[in-house]
Write a protein that holds these residues in place. Structure first.
Motif, mmCIF file in Angstrom:
data_model
loop_
_atom_site.group_PDB
_atom_site.id
_atom_site.type_symbol
_atom_site.label_atom_id
_atom_site.label_comp_id
_atom_site.label_asym_id
_atom_site.label_seq_id
_atom_site.Cartn_x
_atom_site.Cartn_y
_atom_site.Cartn_z
ATOM 1 N N CYS A 130 0.834 -1.207 0.000
ATOM 2 C CA CYS A 130 0.000 0.000 0.000
ATOM 3 C C CYS A 130 0.870 1.258 0.000
ATOM 4 O O CYS A 130 0.574 2.206 -0.709
ATOM 5 C CB CYS A 130 -0.928 -0.013 1.217
ATOM 6 S SG CYS A 130 -1.968 1.458 1.350
ATOM 7 N N PRO A 132 1.311 3.786 2.348
ATOM 8 C CA PRO A 132 0.409 4.922 2.577
ATOM 9 C C PRO A 132 1.177 6.231 2.677
ATOM 10 O O PRO A 132 2.363 6.259 3.027
ATOM 11 C CB PRO A 132 -0.250 4.565 3.912
ATOM 12 C CG PRO A 132 0.714 3.650 4.585
ATOM 13 C CD PRO A 132 1.361 2.859 3.495
ATOM 14 N N TYR A 141 -7.708 0.500 6.185
ATOM 15 C CA TYR A 141 -7.353 0.230 4.783
ATOM 16 C C TYR A 141 -8.355 -0.715 4.137
ATOM 17 O O TYR A 141 -8.840 -1.674 4.765
ATOM 18 C CB TYR A 141 -5.961 -0.413 4.699
ATOM 19 C CG TYR A 141 -4.850 0.448 5.255
ATOM 20 C CD1 TYR A 141 -4.238 1.417 4.474
ATOM 21 C CD2 TYR A 141 -4.416 0.284 6.572
ATOM 22 C CE1 TYR A 141 -3.209 2.207 4.985
ATOM 23 C CE2 TYR A 141 -3.386 1.065 7.095
ATOM 24 C CZ TYR A 141 -2.791 2.022 6.291
ATOM 25 O OH TYR A 141 -1.778 2.789 6.795
ATOM 26 N N TRP A 143 -9.057 -2.212 -0.273
ATOM 27 C CA TRP A 143 -8.501 -2.212 -1.628
ATOM 28 C C TRP A 143 -9.623 -2.256 -2.651
ATOM 29 O O TRP A 143 -10.628 -2.956 -2.463
ATOM 30 C CB TRP A 143 -7.568 -3.413 -1.834
ATOM 31 C CG TRP A 143 -6.191 -3.156 -1.263
ATOM 32 C CD1 TRP A 143 -5.836 -3.191 0.030
ATOM 33 C CD2 TRP A 143 -5.017 -2.808 -2.003
ATOM 34 N NE1 TRP A 143 -4.503 -2.886 0.183
ATOM 35 C CE2 TRP A 143 -3.967 -2.651 -1.057
ATOM 36 C CE3 TRP A 143 -4.731 -2.620 -3.347
ATOM 37 C CZ2 TRP A 143 -2.664 -2.312 -1.425
ATOM 38 C CZ3 TRP A 143 -3.435 -2.286 -3.729
ATOM 39 C CH2 TRP A 143 -2.423 -2.130 -2.775
ATOM 40 N N GLY A 165 -1.417 -1.895 5.594
ATOM 41 C CA GLY A 165 -2.282 -1.592 4.463
ATOM 42 C C GLY A 165 -2.076 -2.521 3.285
ATOM 43 O O GLY A 165 -2.799 -2.434 2.293
ATOM 44 N N ASN A 166 -1.091 -3.438 3.363
ATOM 45 C CA ASN A 166 -0.786 -4.307 2.222
ATOM 46 C C ASN A 166 -1.910 -5.309 1.967
ATOM 47 O O ASN A 166 -2.565 -5.778 2.901
ATOM 48 C CB ASN A 166 0.517 -5.063 2.453
ATOM 49 C CG ASN A 166 1.700 -4.122 2.575
ATOM 50 O OD1 ASN A 166 1.618 -2.959 2.160
ATOM 51 N ND2 ASN A 166 2.796 -4.599 3.135
ATOM 52 N N CYS A 182 -4.987 0.960 -3.428
ATOM 53 C CA CYS A 182 -5.112 0.983 -1.968
ATOM 54 C C CYS A 182 -5.961 2.181 -1.559
ATOM 55 O O CYS A 182 -5.710 3.308 -1.999
ATOM 56 C CB CYS A 182 -3.730 1.068 -1.322
ATOM 57 S SG CYS A 182 -3.777 1.097 0.484
ATOM 58 N N SER A 197 -4.635 5.175 -3.922
ATOM 59 C CA SER A 197 -3.376 5.176 -4.661
ATOM 60 C C SER A 197 -3.630 5.009 -6.152
ATOM 61 O O SER A 197 -4.750 4.705 -6.603
ATOM 62 C CB SER A 197 -2.500 4.029 -4.155
ATOM 63 O OG SER A 197 -3.071 2.787 -4.546
#
Length: 925
Positions: A130, A132, A141, A143, A165-166, A182, A197
């Motif tokens: 992510c 951030p 977070y 997606w 956040g991944n 993200c 993102s």
């Protein structure tokens, strides 16, 4: 006299203190308010500090005071972020509030740089970072896939870490193709802001996806520090094909009821020190497993265990204050006086949580604060110290004006003026100075005690008090009265449980005073309102204090004391009540000398409750039943002086608890506490299994059934069954061992076994101690076969258009290969195949059947077969029958009737049958 203020002055006490505040950057709100309010007399004034430096309230400043609150206009992070503290003062002293931080929340945009595409073989796992943008505080977070609002669900195959956040995909599929973004969200009070993102493209290379073992990719820190009371979340997610399952466990303890959630997340709510330890996440699929371990370390903010309180102390006296706080790391403790740090000096000693004053002076008065702090927080405890210097003053607590005393008794006259420092005291009677003697005592606190009082002691008694601030005196008049005496004392008694009794108590007293009676049992006052109706006063006369006791219980035994009391003296007399009842519970029940069917039990005597114990009863219960049962013993009747006996007729290899009850002429008492659990020794079975039967099964089989033996009769471990069987009429027995107590049948297969052959069968039980007795012999038949012969002389006759009767000659019983259960009639229309035949079965040995539901005017073929539990036999030769035509459908018409006396004449038009209907043979009226 001096005028006293109606309200006492006191130093500031906080009622509201500032709290940590988060202000969103760019908020439409134009100010921040930090609250502060203190109760004080006279009212408090307020100042504020930022980062330890006092804030100057200039007229055109962005800072202003509203009552005690600090209002900051147009707050700016660069100037206003920091730690704030409120200072409240009045003429009594100063206190400082807890520190509160002002922080600014923000969330910037994601980088505008394009994100690299990702290509991976279908079936393998993938992670999207992510990364951030800068932010404060934390974010949540999600997606996006391809477009808003197509959010990716957390479904076990896909997982979004709320730490980084991944996005993790454990095993990619064709449906995962697309563009990923993200989506980060900040929540500050009621303000929510989200940014996303640039998209990253995922493409998959097609290939036969092979399976592979899990590999943990998202993992919680090796050391997770948490504050007690918080919720802690651990993350764990793995790649793998098939998608791995995630399991959690605590290596040094069991799973807690506070665990919530599962799979990739472990959440522990209201975490405590008992939750500290090492946690393991395990990812597993059919190809293998992977594990990861990390520790949770619990710490805690300071929390007061002991605090200081407002204190008034005499000038020149010593004072010791202490406070203590819990926390992890251990909190450090410091002291403040009027808001300033306090250290050891002259008469003051500061040592951690201890503050000691020697020889207090007026200047020591003020507001004191104990402060405990560690890296997780700070707590404040405040108290006011008032050092007093007062001349003796009797206005609040003068010597009692009229002091009654009983002749030959004792009187205590306190002298307690308000004074600081403590006053020295002298007593006089009239003009005579009193000193300690055999009848006169003046205690160190100034109390006067006169003993063996006579009429000559009447008069004025004056207490003189003095300290360096001044002097004062107070006078009372002593009046001597007649002594109180018990004229009829209670008598000791001996009664049985459940009986009633009255204990007498009469008294004489000085007629100028009131007399009251109180009763106590073994020196504990009797509360009539809480006695559940057992105790009542027997008379309302002033000089009679009799006590009635109803439905006496064992607990009512003891020494009863009647006290007759006036304001000047009292008199008491006692008597003993003995309540006889069933014995109390025996104690110390011990089992020894354990065999297969007996044990030796010993116990210690309990209370006989004033009636000799006549005999003992022994009860037991097993693990199979919670009900206690009386046991047989040796000797059969256990005398009351015995403390041991043998228990007989026990079940071998059985878990028992024992208890003992004592009895006397008044009944059976409470049981003892149960003994420790014991298990009797093993023995060979003594009872043969029951319910021997059998039959059925496949051809060439003998099936033997029985009822599994209950735990009560197994007598030992390694339990099983031994079967003996032989064909009826033969000599030699075959045997078979069937292990396990729960077994309930045995199948013997042999090609030589004919159908429905009788066998003689016996059964016995065994365990590792030996074999038990055999059962009686039962006859069990081998498996049946379908009948081999068919019924004959089958006849079928049409009865109505839809019904027929079928009869036949039965098969010979000697030709049967099983138990004849009945016959099966099959019938089918002419032109149909026999396989489509309808069927009707009879039960038993009947040789006819009535068949319904046929079609009119239809030719049927009919055959009959015998059947048993193995199936149906061969068919008889078929016979034919044709059902009659149906009756005319048209009803008679033109119905009329006439009456003549007691008769009625009815007429109608006749019905003529059609070609496909049967001829009319009559009418039914």
């Amino acid at each position: 006299c001096q005028a006293q203020s109606s309200t006492r002055n006191y130093g500031p006490v906080f009622e509201e203190q500032p709290v940590h505040t988060l202000f969103p950057e760019g908020s439409a709100e134009e100010k921040v308010t930090l609250a502060c309010r203190a109760r004080a007399s006279p009212p408090a004034t307020y100042r504020w500090k930022m980062n330890g430096t006092e804030i100057k309230m200039e007229p055109d400043s962005r800072y202003r005071l509203v009552a005690g609150d600090l209002v900051i206009s147009n707050p700016v992070k660069a100037k206003d972020a920091g730690s704030y503290q409120c200072v409240a003062s009045n003429s009594r002293g100063t206190v400082v509030s807890r520190e509160a931080s002002l922080r600014f929340g923000f969330l910037q945009e994601f980088s505008a740089e394009e994100r690299e595409p990702v290509k991976i073989t279908e079936g393998w796992g993938v992670m999207f970072a992510c990364s951030p943008p800068p932010h404060y505080p934390g974010l949540s977070y999600r997606w996006l896939l391809n477009e808003f609002p197509n959010f990716i669900p957390a479904d076990g195959r896909r997982f979004v870490s709320q730490t980084t956040g991944n996005l993790y995909i454990a095993k990619t599929e064709a449906s995962d193709l697309g563009n990923y973004s993200c989506f980060a969200t900040s929540h500050i009070d009621f303000i929510t802001k989200s940014v996303f993102s640039k998209f990253s493209r995922l493409s998959l290379a097609a290939e036969d996806a092979r399976q592979y073992a899990p590999s943990i990719k998202a993992r919680f820190p090796a050391d997770t520090y948490a504050l007690a009371g918080q919720m802690v979340t651990l993350e764990c997610f793995a790649f793998g094909n098939p998608v791995p399952r995630i399991k959690w466990r605590k290596l040094d303890g069991s799973q807690s009821s506070k665990w919530i959630g599962s799979e990739p997340l472990l959440q522990i709510q209201d975490i405590g020190f008992e939750d500290e330890g090492t946690y393991e996440c395990e990812a597993e699929n059919i190809k293998g497993r992977d594990t990861y371990q990390g520790r949770i370390i619990i710490q805690a903010q300071p929390e007061w265990l002991k605090v200081i309180t407002d204190t008034e102390a005499d000038i020149g006296s010593d004072l010791r204050w202490s406070c203590a706080a819990a926390g992890k790391p251990r909190p450090a403790v410091r002291w403040l006086r009027d808001g300033q740090p306090l250290t050891s000096q002259n008469r003051i000693e500061v040592s951690g949580g201890e503050l000691r004053f020697s020889k207090l002076v007026l200047e020591d008065s003020g507001m004191y604060q104990c402060v405990a702090e560690n890296k997780h927080g700070t707590v404040y405890a405040s108290a006011e110290l008032t050092v007093q210097a007062l001349a003796p003053d009797f206005r609040l607590n003068p010597v009692k004006r009229l002091i009654p005393a009983a002749r030959s008794g004792k009187v205590i006259i306190p002298c307690q003026p308000r004074a600081a420092p403590k006053a020295t005291v002298l007593w006089t009677k009239g003009t005579e100075l009193l000193i300690n003697s055999s009848r006169v005592t003046i205690t160190t606190d100034g109390t006067l005690i006169l003993q063996n009082i006579s009429k000559s002691d009447e008069g004025k008694y004056t207490c003189f008090a003095e300290n360096f601030m001044g002097k004062a005196n107070s006078t009372g008049i002593l009046s001597v009265r007649d002594a109180t005496k018990i004229t009829l004392a209670p008598s000791s008694a001996d009664i049985n449980v459940g009986e009633n009794l009255t204990l007498q108590c009469h008294a004489s007293h000085d007629p100028t005073m009131d007399l009251t009676f109180t009763w106590s049992l073994d020196d504990f006052p009797i509360d009539f309102d809480r006695s559940e109706g057992h105790y009542r006063r027997a008379s309302m006369k002033e000089t009679i204090g009799d006590l009635s006791i109803f439905n006496t219980q064992l607990k009512h035994s003891g020494r009863y004391t009647c006290t007759a009391q006036t304001v000047v003296d009292s008199a008491s007399e006692s008597a003993t009540l003995t309540v006889r009842g069933p014995p109390g519970p025996p104690g110390g029940v011990v089992v020894r000398d354990i065999s297969d069917t007996t044990i030796q039990l010993s116990w210690s005597r309990g209370f006989d409750n004033h009636s000799p114990i006549a005999r003992y009863i022994i009860e037991a219960r097993t693990l199979l039943s919670s009900k206690w049962k009386q046991m047989r013993t040796n000797p059969v009747n256990i005398e009351g002086n015995a403390e041991t006996a043998q228990v007989v007729n026990l079940i071998p290899w059985m878990d028992y608890e024992f208890r003992v009850l004592a009895s006397n002429i008044l009944g059976v008492g409470e049981p003892s506490l149960p003994s420790s659990k014991i298990r009797t020794k093993e023995a060979a079975p003594t009872v043969a299994p029951s319910g021997l039967s059998g039959g059925g099964g496949a051809p060439n089989e003998l099936i033997i059934n029985w009822t599994p033996t209950l735990r009560d009769y197994q007598n030992g471990d390694g339990f099983g069954y031994i079967l003996s069987f032989r064909q009826k009429g033969t000599q030699g027995w075959l045997t078979a061992r069937v292990p396990h107590a729960e077994s309930l049948h045995y199948v013997y297969r042999n090609e030589s076994i004919g159908p429905y052959t009788p066998f003689e069968v016996k059964i016995k039980a065994y365990n590792r101690k030996g074999e038990g007795p055999e059962s009686l012999t039962a006859i069990v038949y081998s498996a049946e076969e379908e009948p081999k012969v068919a019924p004959f002389r089958v006849k079928a006759k049409a009865v109505l258009s839809s019904e027929m009767d079928v009869s036949w000659e039965p098969v010979e019983q000697g030709d049967m290969t099983g138990v004849l259960l009945g016959y099966e009639i099959r019938y089918w229309k002419d032109g149909d195949k026999e396989e489509a035949a309808d069927r009707v079965r009879t039960a038993g040995l009947v040789t006819s059947a009535h068949v319904t539901g046929l079609n009119p005017n239809t030719k049927y073929h009919v055959s009959v077969r015998a059947y048993n539990r193995a199936g149906t036999g061969p068919p008889s030769p078929s016979t034919n029958v044709t059902t009659t035509k149906p009756p005319p459908k048209r009803p008679p018409g033109n119905i009329s009737w006439t009456f003549s006396g007691s008769t009625v004449s009815i007429k109608w038009d006749p019905v003529v049958a059609k070609a496909d209907e049967s001829a009319v043979t009559g009418y039914k009226v």
